[in-house]
Write an enzyme that holds these catalytic residues in place. Structure first.
Site, PDB file in Angstrom:
ATOM      1  CB  SER A 169      17.399 -30.084  -9.300  1.00 40.79           C
ATOM      2  OG  SER A 169      18.710 -29.908  -9.793  1.00 40.79           O
ATOM      3  CG  ASP A 177      20.207 -32.434  -7.833  1.00 41.28           C
ATOM      4  OD1 ASP A 177      18.998 -32.653  -7.666  1.00 41.28           O
ATOM      5  OD2 ASP A 177      20.661 -31.856  -8.831  1.00 41.28           O
TER       6      ASP A 177
END
Length: 282
Positions: A48, A173
């Site tokens: 991320s 993600d």
């Protein structure tokens, strides 16, 4: 032999940078402390926002690059990531039709502006980024080819940004399944693993009062559980060093106004930690 190959043949020191949204500024201070102490990675692993910071430092693992990264964070604002929609703001954005509350146009622009290389193979040290496959529900690791789409996928927070299509699969993600991916460092046989975690997984949260808060609380518990399991299963002979984070207090996910403060506080905390750790070893 290239600089990249030289790093690959050294005893492995890994930097693992976890997710954490706008708290990613904390990692800039941690990176500055590590490099100030002469600790340079042989491999960088990111998830991320940690993939964004990690890609930058893998591309050029120097204090000059940390300074550039700090400048980018200090200039970053809400509108760069979450452009104001004509539909306004508010919790209802997460329940309207569509796959995400926001487009990823702003995030794409940030990635294009931050990265000084286009291919994984162009980094000075090997770099790995993780995303989550919507098809299989498993973590997927990117290590070659164009870096931009994998970075976009790794940062595609579910419900906030749309899934990212790569080679026939859709990704979100990486933090959904492996937010602080120290397991990859173990898999790569790193002997010393520095964990740059922004601390949001272990921080106490207030009791949820709304359905959405219950959902986010549950996600946080799941992420923390994976990290706890990995920390309890460190391979023999591997040194795991988790750098200190800082308490940002109440900070909205789209508020970047305190990046300079977080960088400085994190740098001071990490320098103190590393100085003490070195003294204990000596």
């Amino acid at each position: 032999m290239t600089i990249r190959n030289l790093f690959q043949h050294r005893p492995r020191t890994a930097f693992v940078l976890g997710g954490g949204g706008n708290l990613g500024a904390v990692q800039v201070g941690q990176l500055r402390a590590l490099l100030t102490k002469g600790i340079v990675p042989d491999v960088v692993i990111g998830c991320s926002v940690g993939a964004l910071n990690g890609a930058a430092i893998a591309g050029e693992p120097t204090l000059e690059e940390v300074d550039r990264l700090a400048g980018l964070w200090k200039c970053l604002g809400r509108e760069d990531i979450f452009p104001t929609s004509r539909l306004g703001r508010g919790p209802w954005m997460f329940v309207r039709n569509g796959l995400s509350a926001f487009s990823d146009h702003g995030l794409r622009n940030v990635i294009d502006g931050w990265m000084q290389f286009r291919l994984f193979e162009e980094t000075k040290v090997p770099f790995w980024a993780v995303a989550t496959s919507l098809r299989s529900g498993r973590e997927h690791w990117f290590h070659s080819g164009d870096v931009r789409q994998p970075l976009l996928a790794s940062t595609a927070l579910p419900g906030v940004f749309p899934p990212v299509a790569i080679d026939g699969d859709n990704y979100i993600d990486g933090g959904v399944v492996n937010n602080v991916p120290i397991s990859k460092a173990f898999e790569l046989k790193a002997k010393r693993v520095y964990v740059l975690d922004v601390g949001n997984l272990v921080r106490e949260r207030p009791d949820p009062k709304r359905p959405y808060e219950v959902l986010m609380h549950a996600v946080s518990i799941a992420r923390a559980s994976r990290l706890r399991i990995d920390q309890e299963n460190v391979p023999e002979g591997v040194q795991l060093i988790r750098l200190p984070s800082v308490d940002a207090g109440k900070l909205r996910f789209d508020n970047f106004s305190r990046s300079a403060e977080l960088i400085e506080k994190s740098y001071r905390a990490s320098m103190g930690f590393l100085t003490q750790a070195h003294a204990q070893i000596a």
